[in-house]
Design a protein around this motif. Structure first.
Motif, PDB file in Angstrom:
ATOM      1  N   VAL A   1     -45.655  80.980  64.446  1.00 32.82           N
ATOM      2  CA  VAL A   1     -44.205  80.905  64.298  1.00 32.82           C
ATOM      3  C   VAL A   1     -43.580  82.290  64.464  1.00 32.82           C
ATOM      4  CG1 VAL A   1     -42.344  80.493  62.637  1.00 32.82           C
ATOM      5  CG2 VAL A   1     -44.166  78.811  62.913  1.00 32.82           C
ATOM      6  N   ILE A   2     -44.174  83.277  63.839  1.00 36.95           N
ATOM      7  CA  ILE A   2     -43.630  84.636  63.925  1.00 36.95           C
ATOM      8  C   ILE A   2     -43.742  85.174  65.353  1.00 36.95           C
ATOM      9  CG2 ILE A   2     -43.917  87.015  63.139  1.00 36.95           C
ATOM     10  CD1 ILE A   2     -44.893  85.780  60.456  1.00 36.95           C
ATOM     11  N   LEU A   3     -44.879  84.942  65.999  1.00 32.89           N
ATOM     12  CA  LEU A   3     -45.045  85.410  67.377  1.00 32.89           C
ATOM     13  C   LEU A   3     -44.039  84.741  68.307  1.00 32.89           C
ATOM     14  CD1 LEU A   3     -48.917  85.623  67.809  1.00 32.89           C
ATOM     15  CD2 LEU A   3     -47.287  87.518  67.629  1.00 32.89           C
ATOM     16  N   ALA A   4     -43.779  83.460  68.102  1.00 34.47           N
ATOM     17  CA  ALA A   4     -42.787  82.769  68.929  1.00 34.47           C
ATOM     18  C   ALA A   4     -41.398  83.361  68.708  1.00 34.47           C
ATOM     19  CB  ALA A   4     -42.784  81.278  68.616  1.00 34.47           C
ATOM     20  N   THR A   5     -41.063  83.662  67.463  1.00 33.80           N
ATOM     21  CA  THR A   5     -39.761  84.243  67.153  1.00 33.80           C
ATOM     22  C   THR A   5     -39.600  85.601  67.820  1.00 33.80           C
ATOM     23  OG1 THR A   5     -39.772  83.103  65.026  1.00 33.80           O
ATOM     24  CG2 THR A   5     -38.224  84.923  65.275  1.00 33.80           C
ATOM     25  N   ILE A   6     -40.616  86.432  67.690  1.00 31.99           N
ATOM     26  CA  ILE A   6     -40.548  87.763  68.301  1.00 31.99           C
ATOM     27  C   ILE A   6     -40.586  87.655  69.828  1.00 31.99           C
ATOM     28  CG2 ILE A   6     -41.790  89.940  68.593  1.00 31.99           C
ATOM     29  CD1 ILE A   6     -42.626  89.716  65.667  1.00 31.99           C
ATOM     30  N   GLY A   7     -41.419  86.755  70.336  1.00 27.10           N
ATOM     31  CA  GLY A   7     -41.573  86.606  71.781  1.00 27.10           C
ATOM     32  C   GLY A   7     -40.298  86.181  72.482  1.00 27.10           C
ATOM     33  N   TYR A   8     -39.514  85.338  71.834  1.00 24.18           N
ATOM     34  CA  TYR A   8     -38.270  84.881  72.440  1.00 24.18           C
ATOM     35  C   TYR A   8     -37.088  85.771  72.086  1.00 24.18           C
ATOM     36  CZ  TYR A   8     -40.646  80.523  73.628  1.00 24.18           C
ATOM     37  OH  TYR A   8     -41.507  79.592  74.150  1.00 24.18           O
ATOM     38  N   GLY A   9     -37.312  86.775  71.257  1.00 22.97           N
ATOM     39  CA  GLY A   9     -36.229  87.612  70.760  1.00 22.97           C
ATOM     40  C   GLY A   9     -35.440  88.341  71.832  1.00 22.97           C
ATOM     41  N   GLU A  10     -36.077  88.725  72.921  1.00 21.79           N
ATOM     42  CA  GLU A  10     -35.375  89.480  73.959  1.00 21.79           C
ATOM     43  C   GLU A  10     -35.032  88.634  75.180  1.00 21.79           C
ATOM     44  OE1 GLU A  10     -37.328  93.136  74.900  1.00 21.79           O
ATOM     45  OE2 GLU A  10     -37.449  93.751  72.809  1.00 21.79           O
ATOM     46  N   ILE A  11     -35.199  87.329  75.078  1.00 22.03           N
ATOM     47  CA  ILE A  11     -34.902  86.433  76.200  1.00 22.03           C
ATOM     48  C   ILE A  11     -33.437  85.994  76.108  1.00 22.03           C
ATOM     49  CG2 ILE A  11     -35.514  84.266  77.344  1.00 22.03           C
ATOM     50  CD1 ILE A  11     -37.812  86.281  77.296  1.00 22.03           C
ATOM     51  N   PRO A  12     -32.651  86.217  77.170  1.00 29.04           N
ATOM     52  CA  PRO A  12     -31.269  85.700  77.163  1.00 29.04           C
ATOM     53  C   PRO A  12     -31.268  84.180  77.054  1.00 29.04           C
ATOM     54  CG  PRO A  12     -31.616  87.244  78.985  1.00 29.04           C
ATOM     55  CD  PRO A  12     -32.965  86.969  78.380  1.00 29.04           C
ATOM     56  N   ARG A  13     -30.269  83.635  76.398  1.00 35.22           N
ATOM     57  CA  ARG A  13     -30.228  82.192  76.148  1.00 35.22           C
ATOM     58  C   ARG A  13     -30.307  81.380  77.439  1.00 35.22           C
ATOM     59  NH1 ARG A  13     -29.456  81.752  70.874  1.00 35.22           N
ATOM     60  NH2 ARG A  13     -28.125  83.236  69.802  1.00 35.22           N
ATOM     61  N   LYS A  14     -29.701  81.864  78.518  1.00 38.01           N
ATOM     62  CA  LYS A  14     -29.693  81.087  79.763  1.00 38.01           C
ATOM     63  C   LYS A  14     -31.077  81.028  80.410  1.00 38.01           C
ATOM     64  CE  LYS A  14     -28.095  85.059  82.424  1.00 38.01           C
ATOM     65  NZ  LYS A  14     -26.990  85.614  83.204  1.00 38.01           N
ATOM     66  N   ARG A  15     -31.990  81.899  80.001  1.00 45.64           N
ATOM     67  CA  ARG A  15     -33.347  81.890  80.546  1.00 45.64           C
ATOM     68  C   ARG A  15     -34.374  81.295  79.568  1.00 45.64           C
ATOM     69  NH1 ARG A  15     -33.915  84.259  85.382  1.00 45.64           N
ATOM     70  NH2 ARG A  15     -32.288  85.698  86.014  1.00 45.64           N
ATOM     71  N   MET A  16     -33.895  80.777  78.472  1.00 43.33           N
ATOM     72  CA  MET A  16     -34.784  80.269  77.428  1.00 43.33           C
ATOM     73  C   MET A  16     -35.665  79.113  77.926  1.00 43.33           C
ATOM     74  SD  MET A  16     -35.413  81.352  74.390  1.00 43.33           S
ATOM     75  CE  MET A  16     -33.982  82.162  73.729  1.00 43.33           C
ATOM     76  N   GLY A  17     -35.117  78.232  78.768  1.00 38.78           N
ATOM     77  CA  GLY A  17     -35.904  77.114  79.287  1.00 38.78           C
ATOM     78  C   GLY A  17     -37.085  77.585  80.117  1.00 38.78           C
ATOM     79  N   HIS A  18     -36.855  78.579  80.985  1.00 36.74           N
ATOM     80  CA  HIS A  18     -37.935  79.133  81.799  1.00 36.74           C
ATOM     81  C   HIS A  18     -38.979  79.819  80.922  1.00 36.74           C
ATOM     82  CE1 HIS A  18     -35.844  78.215  85.496  1.00 36.74           C
ATOM     83  NE2 HIS A  18     -34.760  78.836  85.050  1.00 36.74           N
ATOM     84  N   ALA A  19     -38.494  80.556  79.921  1.00 35.85           N
ATOM     85  CA  ALA A  19     -39.408  81.262  79.016  1.00 35.85           C
ATOM     86  C   ALA A  19     -40.273  80.275  78.235  1.00 35.85           C
ATOM     87  CB  ALA A  19     -38.618  82.150  78.058  1.00 35.85           C
TER      88      ALA A  19
END
Length: 196
Positions: free
Chosen positions: A102-120
């Motif tokens: 859970v923590i790794l997922a939170t940190i991993g997505y932390g710098e992803i812009p919302r519009k690219r979240m699906g690709h990430a």
């Protein structure tokens, strides 16, 4: 990634260990595996409060070390080990697995812009599946190698065959600690306040 490899190998190795190494029935092995799932479910409700109190970095390091230790304990299980003790180790291990993921997922997505979240998300899912597959492949290869060293003819898998694969998988979360100690406060701030 080493942590995910170890987490992927555990559901492959443990049911085999329980049934072939410890002589349990499939039902007993499955019921014991539930302890890991219960630990994972329970920890997900506590992760937010734990992060607020201890911070991402410290919690990741401690959870990875506990995961590594718990997985090393798997190699010490014998047919005489009480099922309650095995369940307790699996409960703790499952809780730490879930907390780290859970923590790794939170940190991993932390710098992803919302519009690219699906690709990430798609890329992360593929990476997770690859890690699980790699964990199973490594564990199976080690198990086969150990069985080749110990077996006489076409003997079934024995408890001694599982020790090296289990200890090798226990070392993986420890290797992840080397990456976790380099996390900065900025990593956590980006995770809490991602870019728009």
């Amino acid at each position: 990634m080493p942590l995910r490899v170890a987490i992927g190998a555990a559901p492959f190795l443990l049911p085999l260990l329980f049934q072939l190494g410890l002589g349990m029935t499939p039902l007993a092995a499955g019921l014991l595996m539930l302890a890991s799932a219960l630990g994972a479910l329970g920890s997900r409700t506590l992760v937010t409060a734990a992060v607020a109190r201890f911070g991402y970095r410290q919690l990741l390091i401690v959870a990875a070390l506990i995961t590594s230790s718990a997985q090393a304990l798997y190699a010490l299980f014998t047919p005489g080990t009480p099922h309650l003790l095995i369940a307790a180790v699996l409960l703790v291990s499952g809780a730490c697995h879930a907390a780290v993921l859970v923590i790794l997922a939170t940190i991993g997505y932390g710098e992803i812009p919302r519009k690219r979240m699906g690709h990430a998300t798609a890329l992360a899912t593929m990476g997770q599946q690859f890690s699980v597959a790699l964990g199973v492949a490594l564990a199976a290869s080690l198990l086969e190698a150990m069985h080749g060293l110990h077996a006489q003819g076409a003997a079934p898998l024995a408890i001694a065959d599982f020790r090296v694969p289990l200890l090798a998988m226990a070392a993986m979360p420890f290797l992840s600690v080397l990456a976790f100690v380099r996390l900065t406060r900025g990593d956590a701030l980006h995770a809490v306040h991602p870019p728009a």
